[in-house]
Design an enzyme around this catalytic site. Structure first.
Site, PDB file in Angstrom:
ATOM      1  N   GLY A  73      -7.104  24.915 -21.794  1.00  0.00           N
ATOM      2  CA  GLY A  73      -8.210  25.849 -22.066  1.00  0.00           C
ATOM      3  C   GLY A  73      -9.319  25.140 -22.832  1.00  0.00           C
ATOM      4  O   GLY A  73      -9.035  24.358 -23.736  1.00  0.00           O
ATOM      5  N   ARG A  88      -5.902  23.161 -15.897  1.00  0.00           N
ATOM      6  CA  ARG A  88      -4.467  23.148 -16.211  1.00  0.00           C
ATOM      7  C   ARG A  88      -3.809  22.581 -14.955  1.00  0.00           C
ATOM      8  O   ARG A  88      -3.646  23.277 -13.965  1.00  0.00           O
ATOM      9  CB  ARG A  88      -3.966  24.561 -16.510  1.00  0.00           C
ATOM     10  CG  ARG A  88      -4.683  25.235 -17.684  1.00  0.00           C
ATOM     11  CD  ARG A  88      -3.999  26.538 -18.056  1.00  0.00           C
ATOM     12  NE  ARG A  88      -4.817  27.401 -18.889  1.00  0.00           N
ATOM     13  CZ  ARG A  88      -4.940  27.300 -20.213  1.00  0.00           C
ATOM     14  NH1 ARG A  88      -4.304  26.334 -20.853  1.00  0.00           N
ATOM     15  NH2 ARG A  88      -5.687  28.145 -20.895  1.00  0.00           N
ATOM     16  N   ASP A 131      -1.128  21.973 -26.441  1.00  0.00           N
ATOM     17  CA  ASP A 131       0.289  21.766 -26.184  1.00  0.00           C
ATOM     18  C   ASP A 131       0.608  21.124 -24.816  1.00  0.00           C
ATOM     19  O   ASP A 131       1.282  20.091 -24.740  1.00  0.00           O
ATOM     20  CB  ASP A 131       0.905  23.175 -26.247  1.00  0.00           C
ATOM     21  CG  ASP A 131       2.388  23.162 -26.328  1.00  0.00           C
ATOM     22  OD1 ASP A 131       2.908  22.744 -27.367  1.00  0.00           O
ATOM     23  OD2 ASP A 131       3.015  23.534 -25.328  1.00  0.00           O
ATOM     24  N   THR A 186      -1.366  19.595 -22.787  1.00  0.00           N
ATOM     25  CA  THR A 186      -2.024  18.284 -22.678  1.00  0.00           C
ATOM     26  C   THR A 186      -1.158  17.191 -23.304  1.00  0.00           C
ATOM     27  O   THR A 186      -0.971  16.112 -22.733  1.00  0.00           O
ATOM     28  CB  THR A 186      -3.379  18.337 -23.423  1.00  0.00           C
ATOM     29  OG1 THR A 186      -4.112  19.451 -22.928  1.00  0.00           O
ATOM     30  CG2 THR A 186      -4.173  17.055 -23.261  1.00  0.00           C
ATOM     31  N   THR A 189      -7.998  23.279 -29.084  1.00  0.00           N
ATOM     32  CA  THR A 189      -7.565  24.595 -28.597  1.00  0.00           C
ATOM     33  C   THR A 189      -7.994  25.649 -29.609  1.00  0.00           C
ATOM     34  O   THR A 189      -7.897  25.411 -30.821  1.00  0.00           O
ATOM     35  CB  THR A 189      -6.031  24.689 -28.401  1.00  0.00           C
ATOM     36  OG1 THR A 189      -5.652  26.078 -28.310  1.00  0.00           O
ATOM     37  CG2 THR A 189      -5.240  24.075 -29.538  1.00  0.00           C
ATOM     38  N   ASP A 197      -6.436  28.219 -30.233  1.00  0.00           N
ATOM     39  CA  ASP A 197      -5.260  28.921 -30.775  1.00  0.00           C
ATOM     40  C   ASP A 197      -4.762  28.364 -32.118  1.00  0.00           C
ATOM     41  O   ASP A 197      -3.999  29.034 -32.815  1.00  0.00           O
ATOM     42  CB  ASP A 197      -4.100  28.866 -29.764  1.00  0.00           C
ATOM     43  CG  ASP A 197      -4.354  29.728 -28.538  1.00  0.00           C
ATOM     44  OD1 ASP A 197      -5.381  30.425 -28.508  1.00  0.00           O
ATOM     45  OD2 ASP A 197      -3.522  29.704 -27.617  1.00  0.00           O
ATOM     46  N   ASP A 237      -2.533  26.244 -32.597  1.00  0.00           N
ATOM     47  CA  ASP A 237      -1.071  26.242 -32.598  1.00  0.00           C
ATOM     48  C   ASP A 237      -0.480  24.842 -32.392  1.00  0.00           C
ATOM     49  O   ASP A 237       0.389  24.645 -31.551  1.00  0.00           O
ATOM     50  CB  ASP A 237      -0.544  27.215 -31.531  1.00  0.00           C
ATOM     51  CG  ASP A 237      -1.092  26.906 -30.144  1.00  0.00           C
ATOM     52  OD1 ASP A 237      -2.014  26.074 -30.040  1.00  0.00           O
ATOM     53  OD2 ASP A 237      -0.601  27.482 -29.167  1.00  0.00           O
ATOM     54  N   ARG A 240      -1.939  32.950 -26.967  1.00  0.00           N
ATOM     55  CA  ARG A 240      -0.871  33.196 -26.000  1.00  0.00           C
ATOM     56  C   ARG A 240       0.506  33.294 -26.666  1.00  0.00           C
ATOM     57  O   ARG A 240       1.294  34.146 -26.353  1.00  0.00           O
ATOM     58  CB  ARG A 240      -0.866  32.089 -24.947  1.00  0.00           C
ATOM     59  CG  ARG A 240      -0.089  32.464 -23.738  1.00  0.00           C
ATOM     60  CD  ARG A 240       0.107  31.327 -22.751  1.00  0.00           C
ATOM     61  NE  ARG A 240      -0.705  30.177 -23.005  1.00  0.00           N
ATOM     62  CZ  ARG A 240      -1.521  29.614 -22.127  1.00  0.00           C
ATOM     63  NH1 ARG A 240      -1.654  30.140 -20.949  1.00  0.00           N
ATOM     64  NH2 ARG A 240      -2.181  28.520 -22.434  1.00  0.00           N
ATOM     65  N   GLU A 248      -2.665  38.523 -28.553  1.00  0.00           N
ATOM     66  CA  GLU A 248      -2.314  38.585 -27.117  1.00  0.00           C
ATOM     67  C   GLU A 248      -0.821  38.297 -26.880  1.00  0.00           C
ATOM     68  O   GLU A 248      -0.188  38.889 -26.017  1.00  0.00           O
ATOM     69  CB  GLU A 248      -3.181  37.535 -26.424  1.00  0.00           C
ATOM     70  CG  GLU A 248      -2.939  37.284 -25.001  1.00  0.00           C
ATOM     71  CD  GLU A 248      -3.624  35.993 -24.547  1.00  0.00           C
ATOM     72  OE1 GLU A 248      -4.244  35.281 -25.358  1.00  0.00           O
ATOM     73  OE2 GLU A 248      -3.503  35.694 -23.364  1.00  0.00           O
TER      74      GLU A 248
HETATM   75  O1  F6P Z   1      -4.871  28.319 -25.032  1.00  0.00           O
HETATM   76  C1  F6P Z   1      -6.062  28.964 -25.285  1.00  0.00           C
HETATM   77  C2  F6P Z   1      -6.109  30.305 -24.605  1.00  0.00           C
HETATM   78  O2  F6P Z   1      -7.389  30.834 -24.814  1.00  0.00           O
HETATM   79  C3  F6P Z   1      -5.004  31.300 -25.008  1.00  0.00           C
HETATM   80  O3  F6P Z   1      -5.277  31.948 -26.218  1.00  0.00           O
HETATM   81  C4  F6P Z   1      -5.006  32.214 -23.821  1.00  0.00           C
HETATM   82  O4  F6P Z   1      -3.765  32.870 -23.689  1.00  0.00           O
HETATM   83  C5  F6P Z   1      -5.233  31.278 -22.685  1.00  0.00           C
HETATM   84  O5  F6P Z   1      -5.938  30.172 -23.204  1.00  0.00           O
HETATM   85  C6  F6P Z   1      -5.976  31.876 -21.527  1.00  0.00           C
HETATM   86  O6  F6P Z   1      -6.062  30.931 -20.516  1.00  0.00           O
HETATM   87  P1  F6P Z   1      -6.894  31.117 -19.170  1.00  0.00           P
HETATM   88  O7  F6P Z   1      -8.355  31.034 -19.535  1.00  0.00           O
HETATM   89  O8  F6P Z   1      -6.454  29.980 -18.328  1.00  0.00           O
HETATM   90  O9  F6P Z   1      -6.548  32.451 -18.630  1.00  0.00           O
END
Ligand code: F6P
Length: 321
Positions: free
Chosen positions: A11, A72, A103, A105, A126, A128, A130, A172, A222
């Protein structure tokens, strides 16, 4: 090393461009040739590799998204894909790489190093936050500031209508966006995947706080087991007389011009990554801990090692009166 490549993967996150700029310019400063890879690992597999110079990263530090684009990649999860990626890197005589992502990556990078003994340093990119081995990831600060701007606006209308708002934010598998934005917007409750939710306690808190405020805000990560939709249904069931609304903030959280924090973080880590490769380091993520540059092996940086500070949830409870 003489030639390095840089890519963004997973992302996108605000500040990735500042990271790309730092890697390209620090590379040139260290007399390296620098190549960009488009669309993350997919571009590596498909050979989307091109030379970059100081000018190609001019006027990007303030821009959200990633000029290199991102993906991805499914192809890079296969050994055939990774072999093709390696051959493409070698055909350009590239001998090291900086990857900016999260993660997935670093999981991919780790495999690639094990299989091809190829030097890679990572930058944590990221929204997140995380990853272990850094206090903050690139993009997190911008994202939480975007969230608080949105929640402040929702608070205005919630207050005018005496409403309860359930607001779902990204993350996520992580409640880190939820928790900080919750504290900074005065949310009455925050639900995160890291801790079991005590619905009875939340309902009591909502009821109790009613005498002090006409609007109430519940932030749901989420990644929470139930998600915003079910949480808002539960509140409606419990309090049929409440006027409840759900707002899912979605991808606005990933865009926008990076904050000062993210620009400086990405710039520092980008320079550190190049210097680390020159010094012979590999297989590590450059991070910032207590404002100092620290390196963490990819395998330790990935998110199952990240702990959410329970004290932050306690603060929300104390301040939600
Ligand atoms: O990893 C970052 C993130 O924004 C998460 O918080 C979210 O669940 C995910 O990417 C959404 O990914 P995509 O844009 O591929 O739907």
């Amino acid at each position: 090393i003489k030639k390095i490549a840089v890519l963004t993967s997973g992302g996108d996150a605000p500040g990735m461009n500042a990271g790309i700029r730092a890697v390209v310019r620090a590379g040139i400063f260290n007399n390296l040739e620098v190549f960009g890879v488009r669309r993350g690992y997919d571009g590596l597999v498909n050979g989307e590799i091109f030379p970059m110079d100081a000018k190609s990263v001019a006027n990007i530090i303030q821009r959200g998204g990633t000029i290199l684009k991102t993906a991805r990649s499914e192809a890079f999860k296969t050994i055939e894909g990774r072999k093709q990626a390696y051959d493409n890197l070698r055909s350009h005589e590239i001998d090291a790489m900086v990857v900016i992502g999260g993660d997935g990556t670093f999981t991919g990078a780790s495999k690639f190093i094990d299989e091809f003994d190829f030097p890679i340093i990572g930058l944590p990119g990221t929204i997140d936050n995380d990853l272990a081995g850094t206090d903050f990831t690139i993009g997190y600060d911008t994202a939480i500031n975007t969230v608080i701007q949105a929640v402040d606006k929702i608070r205005d209308t919630a207050e005018s209508h005496d409403r309860v708002f359930v607001i779902e934010v990204m993350g996520r598998d992580s409640g880190l966006i939820a928790i900080r934005s919750g504290i900074s917007t005065g949310a009455e409750a925050v639900l995160v995947p890291e801790f079991e939710v005590d619905y009875d306690a939340i309902m009591k808190r909502l009821d109790k706080s009613r005498k002090n405020k006409s609007s109430r805000i519940i932030i749901v990560a989420e990644g929470d087991k139930e998600g915003g939709m079910i949480v808002s249904e539960k509140i409606k069931e419990n309090f049929p007389h409440y006027d409840v609304r759900l707002s899912i903030l979605g991808h606005i959280q990933r865009g926008g011009s990076p904050t000062c924090m993210d620009r400086v973080l990405a710039s520092r880590l980008g320079v550190a990554a190049v210097e680390a490769l020159v010094a012979g380091r590999r297989g590590e993520m450059a991070g910032l801990i207590c404002s100092e540059i620290r390196f963490t092996p990819f395998k330790s940086a990935i998110k199952h090692n990240v702990k959410l500070n329970e004290d932050l949830l306690r603060i929300i409870e104390i301040l939600s009166l």
